[in-house]
Motif scaffolding. Structure first.
Motif, PDB file in Angstrom:
ATOM      1  N   SER A 289      17.137  18.517  13.807  1.00 14.61           N
ATOM      2  CA  SER A 289      18.250  19.165  12.221  1.00 14.61           C
ATOM      3  C   SER A 289      17.858  20.314  11.831  1.00 14.61           C
ATOM      4  CB  SER A 289      18.146  17.802  11.450  1.00 14.61           C
ATOM      5  OG  SER A 289      19.223  16.624  11.883  1.00 14.61           O
ATOM      6  N   MET A 290      16.723  20.797  11.756  1.00 13.13           N
ATOM      7  CA  MET A 290      16.745  22.020  10.771  1.00 13.13           C
ATOM      8  C   MET A 290      17.244  22.758  12.093  1.00 13.13           C
ATOM      9  SD  MET A 290      13.901  24.473  11.064  1.00 13.13           S
ATOM     10  CE  MET A 290      12.734  24.133  12.149  1.00 13.13           C
ATOM     11  N   ILE A 291      16.072  23.082  13.472  1.00 12.04           N
ATOM     12  CA  ILE A 291      16.937  23.916  14.180  1.00 12.04           C
ATOM     13  C   ILE A 291      18.309  23.906  14.425  1.00 12.04           C
ATOM     14  CG2 ILE A 291      16.521  24.552  16.685  1.00 12.04           C
ATOM     15  CD1 ILE A 291      13.614  22.553  16.925  1.00 12.04           C
ATOM     16  N   TYR A 292      19.149  22.872  14.589  1.00  6.13           N
ATOM     17  CA  TYR A 292      20.456  23.385  14.301  1.00  6.13           C
ATOM     18  C   TYR A 292      21.489  23.434  13.645  1.00  6.13           C
ATOM     19  CZ  TYR A 292      20.616  20.465  19.432  1.00  6.13           C
ATOM     20  OH  TYR A 292      20.545  20.246  20.527  1.00  6.13           O
ATOM     21  N   ALA A 293      21.294  23.010  12.498  1.00  3.71           N
ATOM     22  CA  ALA A 293      21.570  23.945  10.932  1.00  3.71           C
ATOM     23  C   ALA A 293      21.541  25.179  10.843  1.00  3.71           C
ATOM     24  CB  ALA A 293      21.212  23.420  10.180  1.00  3.71           C
ATOM     25  N   ILE A 294      19.910  25.993  11.627  1.00  2.00           N
ATOM     26  CA  ILE A 294      19.796  27.201  11.804  1.00  2.00           C
ATOM     27  C   ILE A 294      20.756  27.880  13.169  1.00  2.00           C
ATOM     28  CG2 ILE A 294      18.852  29.666  12.083  1.00  2.00           C
ATOM     29  CD1 ILE A 294      15.896  27.376  10.965  1.00  2.00           C
ATOM     30  N   LEU A 295      21.026  26.992  13.637  1.00  2.00           N
ATOM     31  CA  LEU A 295      21.680  26.612  15.340  1.00  2.00           C
ATOM     32  C   LEU A 295      23.138  27.533  15.196  1.00  2.00           C
ATOM     33  CD1 LEU A 295      21.057  27.710  18.824  1.00  2.00           C
ATOM     34  CD2 LEU A 295      21.251  25.580  18.332  1.00  2.00           C
ATOM     35  N   PHE A 296      23.443  26.569  14.137  1.00  2.00           N
ATOM     36  CA  PHE A 296      25.164  26.492  14.600  1.00  2.00           C
ATOM     37  C   PHE A 296      25.468  27.849  13.290  1.00  2.00           C
ATOM     38  CE2 PHE A 296      25.136  21.433  13.594  1.00  2.00           C
ATOM     39  CZ  PHE A 296      24.910  21.567  15.119  1.00  2.00           C
ATOM     40  N   LEU A 297      24.580  28.018  11.838  1.00  2.00           N
ATOM     41  CA  LEU A 297      25.577  28.888  10.977  1.00  2.00           C
ATOM     42  C   LEU A 297      25.129  29.920  11.496  1.00  2.00           C
ATOM     43  CD1 LEU A 297      24.623  26.518   7.583  1.00  2.00           C
ATOM     44  CD2 LEU A 297      26.823  27.141   9.038  1.00  2.00           C
TER      45      LEU A 297
END
Length: 441
Positions: A289-297
């Motif tokens: 979730s941390m990786i994907y949050a940074i990836l999205f934004l």
């Protein structure tokens, strides 16, 4: 150069630096800046870009390997195999000056090739080896430097989460990237081991051997059984890299095979309990979730940045430099190093790759070679303050007598070794390019 694009570039970079040092979560900083500058210099339609960035990342099939490799690494951490190998290598190498440090680096290499997660390796080695080395009167700086630098190999030696993120961004095969960094990663491990052996020879008191009478109680049978504990890790490594090498499966499916192999190893060690599985799934969800949050934004921020001309400003600035291509390469790697000091590698890669990849190709550098050089440079970001996550992972599990300053000072010799390996890869590009050329499928 467009005046508005230059103004937006300066304001967004300054805003990013202020946001980083403010202490807010990085994904909030990236998303907030993207929204603010999108509304000010673009239009309200920028809000739609957030959802499109999220869908683009979620629909990327290769990125499915991220949670699978994280799951595999967490299962390996909890399987207990590291404890077995620690005991085995301590017996085999304990009589050597610096033997415990060498054993730590060898296990770090094994874990790097079977987890791909820096935090898991640093914490595991910190819990196992740091107390043992301190008990043997090892120099604190050497002991902590060995553990933090060895732990960072997990982000370079495949299966590496960094390479899975980098590949799609640069439109490069992740399988080829895996093999491009394999030899440099092993070279780093060898360089660390040689450094430890040299220090132990020059300053024997900094890395003493375990007394012979203490090792005499272990029989040949104990040593043979100890070596056999390495086989499960080798099984996991072969299940992942072998699947890619022989064209059996691409990285995403290879990650699934590796996860299954890790579960089988944990089951054989009787560690695959409901509690372990629950904790593993929770930790995997949290990290993913941390990786994907940074990836999205992060993708959203970069899209706004590029749309408003920031990328053109950087490209034109580099094209205007009165230097040769090797000097420009050094400048780009220096920028990678500086960004690594300040922010998480995921956000940094999202900014670097779309801008620097076209510049490198325009200068005539092989895309796979350039990607590997950038990833090797990112090794330094894990052990160079102020960001330096590996240092803080170790501090979290280290005895209270170990000071943060000692951990930071111990890391610097290994940063220089990383730079030396980077230079070797620049002088001998086949260290990077040979293995990818041999992949089947």
């Amino acid at each position: 150069m467009d005046a508005q694009s230059l103004l937006v570039f300066v304001l967004m970079i300054v805003g990013l630096l202020i946001g980083i040092f403010s202490g807010y979560y990085l994904f909030i900083v990236l998303g907030g800046l993207g929204l603010i500058f999108g509304f000010l210099f673009w239009s309200e339609s920028v809000i739609n870009l957030i959802t499109s960035s999220a869908f683009t990342a979620l629909q990327n099939y290769t990125m499915l390997a991220v949670p699978l490799f994280i799951f595999m690494g967490n299962i390996m951490e909890k399987s207990g195999v590291a404890n077995k190998i620690f005991h085995s290598l301590s017996i085999l190498l304990g009589g050597l000056k610096g033997g415990l440090a060498v054993a730590s680096l060898l296990i770090s290499l094994l874990f790097a090739a079977s987890t791909g997660i820096v935090g898991a390796t640093v914490v595991t080695m910190g819990l196992l080896f740091l107390p043992a080395m301190l008990e043997r009167k090892y120099d604190v700086k050497l002991a902590t430097g060995v553990i933090t630098s060895g732990g960072t190999l997990g982000i370079l030696i495949p299966p590496s989460i960094m390479l899975i993120v980098y590949g799609p961004l640069a439109q490069i095969s992740v399988g080829q990237l895996f093999y491009a960094v394999l030899i440099p990663g092993i070279l780093l491990g060898i360089a660390y081991i040689l450094y430890v052996l040299i220090v132990a020879h020059v300053k024997p008191d900094s890395a003493p051997a375990i007394p012979k009478e203490e090792l005499a109680k272990y029989t040949l049978k104990d040593k043979i059984i100890g070596i056999l504990h390495i086989l499960p890790v080798a099984l996991i490594v072969l299940s992942v890299l072998g699947s890619i090498w022989f064209g059996i499966a691409p990285p995403t499916e290879a990650a699934a095979i590796g996860s299954l192999a890790a579960m089988i190893v944990a089951l054989c060690y009787r560690k695959l309990t409901f509690t372990v599985l629950k904790e593993t799934l929770y930790n995997t969800l949290q990290t993913t979730s941390m990786i994907y949050a940074i990836l999205f934004l992060g993708t959203f921020f970069v899209s706004v940045f590029m749309r408003l001309g920031g990328g053109n400003v950087v490209e034109q600035a580099f094209e205007a430099l009165p230097f040769g291509k090797w000097t420009i390469l050094m400048i780009m790697l220096l920028v990678v190093f500086i960004l690594g000091l300040l922010m998480d590698w995921v956000a940094s890669i999202l900014i670097i790759v779309p801008i620097f990849t076209p510049i490198a190709q325009g200068l005539g550098f092989d895309p796979i070679w350039f990607a590997a050089m950038v990833c090797i440079m990112y090794q330094t970001s894990f052990i160079t303050p102020p960001f330096a996550p590996a240092l803080f992972y170790l501090k979290g599990v280290a005895p209270k007598t170990v000071k943060t300053r000692d951990i930071m000072m111990g890391a610097w010799p290994f940063v220089f070794l990383q730079v030396i390996v980077l230079i070797l890869c620049a002088i001998f590009p086949e260290l990077i390019l040979w293995l990818p050329s041999k992949i089947i499928g």
